[in-house]
Design an enzyme around this catalytic site. Structure first.
Site, PDB file in Angstrom:
ATOM      1  CB  CYS A  27     -26.536  48.907  23.726  1.00 64.12           C
ATOM      2  SG  CYS A  27     -25.789  48.666  25.354  1.00 64.12           S
ATOM      3  CG  HIS A  35     -22.238  48.356  19.366  1.00 59.73           C
ATOM      4  ND1 HIS A  35     -23.177  49.180  19.950  1.00 59.73           N
ATOM      5  CD2 HIS A  35     -21.934  47.403  20.292  1.00 59.73           C
ATOM      6  CE1 HIS A  35     -23.435  48.751  21.193  1.00 59.73           C
ATOM      7  NE2 HIS A  35     -22.695  47.680  21.407  1.00 59.73           N
ATOM      8  CG  HIS A  81     -22.296  52.616  25.174  1.00 58.18           C
ATOM      9  ND1 HIS A  81     -23.447  52.879  24.453  1.00 58.18           N
ATOM     10  CD2 HIS A  81     -22.270  51.266  25.343  1.00 58.18           C
ATOM     11  CE1 HIS A  81     -24.073  51.741  24.195  1.00 58.18           C
ATOM     12  NE2 HIS A  81     -23.372  50.744  24.716  1.00 58.18           N
TER      13      HIS A  81
END
Length: 244
Positions: free
Chosen positions: A73, A199, A238
């Site tokens: 990620c 995040h 995401h």
């Protein structure tokens, strides 16, 4: 010794525009490989992550550094960090930073769901008591970093680190996150930081750990400006390798 002096004199005369462009690509999923119908050469090159950045350099005719970055990620941000390093170090005059994440098959999605990583209702509830996992999304982004006389400053500083040993492979490490933030802040010539894009995946473990690290570092630096923390994932999901 003469050779070293010759190289130093030559390099000082090279303009940033002569150093070429680097390509740094953040990418992690290779869903395309699972839908190939044959074992030909194009199937092989089309499903190889390293070739993805090379294809961009080939199409654009760039001869600078060419790197595919897969750090899950954080892929897009690590790619940006690498691009900033080569431009500031005059390895190339500019760098194209690209990140991409596409969901072409349900296989990866199903695997993450079985692992309990995904939100059952398909929403990232960032910094919310109802946080129950993240929602996957697709995305692509690109920017060009420039270096040289008159070039805009697009990145004030950056840092890359790893959690190291924690409760599990995917569990966050609060201490490591605090050090990361301090190293990143130390690389910037900024008196204050007012906004943070977190995040913020919307998990019961990850979000409190991140918020705690941000709060701890903010107190250490005794910032006078209030800190606004947000996360786009709560609105757009995401996008994994492209999320940065």
């Amino acid at each position: 010794r003469r050779h070293t002096r010759y190289w130093r004199d030559w390099s000082s005369d090279v303009c940033s525009s002569d150093l070429g462009m680097g390509v740094f690509l953040g990418i992690m999923n290779a869903d395309f490989s699972s839908i190939q119908k044959d074992d030909g050469v194009y199937a092989a090159t089309g499903a190889t992550i390293s070739i993805a950045a090379g294809r961009l350099s080939f199409a654009l005719g760039t001869q600078g550094p060419c790197v595919s970055v897969d750090t899950a990620c954080s892929s897009s941000l690590v790619a940006l960090h690498g691009a900033a390093s080569v431009t500031s170090g005059r390895e190339c005059g500019k760098a194209l930073v690209v990140a991409v994440s596409l969901m072409l098959t349900p296989a990866t999605h199903a695997a993450y769901a079985r692992a309990g990583m995904l939100s059952a209702d398909g929403r990232c509830k960032t910094f919310d008591a109802r946080a129950n996992g993240y929602a996957r999304s697709e995305g692509i982004g690109a920017l060009v970093l420039l270096h040289g006389d008159g070039a805009p400053v697009l990145l004030c500083g950056s840092a890359v680190r790893q959690d190291g040993r924690s409760a599990s492979l995917t569990a966050p490490n609060g201490s490591a996150q605090r050090i990361l933030l301090m190293v990143a802040l130390g690389s910037m010539a900024l008196a204050e930081v007012g906004d943070v894009e977190a995040h913020g995946t919307g998990t019961a473990l990850g979000d409190p750990t991140e918020a705690g690290a941000l709060g701890a570092v903010h107190r250490v630096y005794e910032r006078t400006m209030s800190l606004t923390v947000g996360a786009a994932k709560a609105s757009v999901g995401h996008s994994e390798a492209a999320s940065g």
